[in-house]
Design an enzyme around this catalytic site. Structure first.
Site, PDB file in Angstrom:
ATOM      1  CB  CYS A  81      16.820 -25.347  -5.183  1.00  0.00           C
ATOM      2  SG  CYS A  81      17.104 -26.898  -4.316  1.00  0.00           S
ATOM      3  CG  HIS A 117      20.396 -40.150  -9.684  1.00  0.00           C
ATOM      4  ND1 HIS A 117      21.391 -39.337 -10.185  1.00  0.00           N
ATOM      5  CD2 HIS A 117      19.311 -39.358  -9.500  1.00  0.00           C
ATOM      6  CE1 HIS A 117      20.912 -38.102 -10.303  1.00  0.00           C
ATOM      7  NE2 HIS A 117      19.654 -38.087  -9.902  1.00  0.00           N
ATOM      8  CG  HIS A 120      22.572 -33.254 -10.293  1.00  0.00           C
ATOM      9  ND1 HIS A 120      21.289 -33.694 -10.509  1.00  0.00           N
ATOM     10  CD2 HIS A 120      23.327 -33.764 -11.307  1.00  0.00           C
ATOM     11  CE1 HIS A 120      21.270 -34.429 -11.615  1.00  0.00           C
ATOM     12  NE2 HIS A 120      22.485 -34.492 -12.117  1.00  0.00           N
ATOM     13  CG  ASP A 124      24.603 -22.682  -5.812  1.00  0.00           C
ATOM     14  OD1 ASP A 124      24.547 -23.737  -5.138  1.00  0.00           O
ATOM     15  OD2 ASP A 124      23.779 -22.421  -6.706  1.00  0.00           O
ATOM     16  NE  ARG A 132      22.153 -24.896  -4.713  1.00  0.00           N
ATOM     17  CZ  ARG A 132      21.532 -25.261  -5.856  1.00  0.00           C
ATOM     18  NH1 ARG A 132      20.501 -26.082  -5.823  1.00  0.00           N
ATOM     19  NH2 ARG A 132      21.951 -24.815  -7.022  1.00  0.00           N
ATOM     20  CB  CYS A 134      20.307 -30.142  -5.288  1.00  0.00           C
ATOM     21  SG  CYS A 134      18.670 -29.668  -5.743  1.00  0.00           S
TER      22      CYS A 134
END
Ligand code: ZN
Length: 145
Positions: A81, A117, A120, A124, A132, A134
């Site tokens: 990704c 932060h 996310h 999946d 996942r 990310c």
């Protein structure tokens, strides 16, 4: 001789309560890019991060803002990704909230300790969790031990 002047240039982040830092103090502690991602919920450019193709056998990834251990190296996987991906976070190390910015409905991941932060989480991912995470490279520091 004084023992209080030992400074090796490494940021000592565990001696303060990161939740109590002012915006100005955050800007002093973080680089511009780190501040933009961690404190303004920014996202680093796809495939640009230093940990995208980083696959150590052992070690842990810590929050770059406060040093909290977030992910173990063994939970990292190649997602393709463009950002570092993990199938599990350390227990109680992150918080998640629904993020509807940019016209999408995503689940935002933040550091539970300093509320910075991180990235996310999606549903999946691979077994055993199907998750996942990310995460922006710039939000983490890899620690070999
Ligand atoms: Zn943190």
């Amino acid at each position: 001789m004084s023992e209080t002047s030992e400074h090796d240039g490494t940021a000592e982040v565990d001696d303060v309560d990161p939740a109590g830092l002012t915006d100005e103090e955050w800007r002093e502690r973080l680089s511009e890019e780190e501040y933009r991602v961690l404190r303004e919920s920014g996202t680093e450019a796809k495939f640009s991060g230093e940990y995208v193709d980083h696959h150590p056998e052992d070690g842990e990834y810590r929050c770059r803002a406060c040093g909290t251990v977030l992910f173990e190296a063994e939970t990292k996987f190649e997602s393709g990704c463009g950002w570092p991906a993990f199938y599990a976070a350390e227990e109680d190390s992150v918080t998640t909230t629904i993020d509807t910015s940019h016209g999408m409905r995503r689940t935002e991941v933040r550091c539970a300790n300093c509320d910075s932060h991180l990235g996310h989480v999606f549903d999946d991912g691979p077994e055993p969790t199907g998750k996942r995470f990310c995460i922006n490279s710039v939000a983490m520091t890899f620690d070999e031990d």
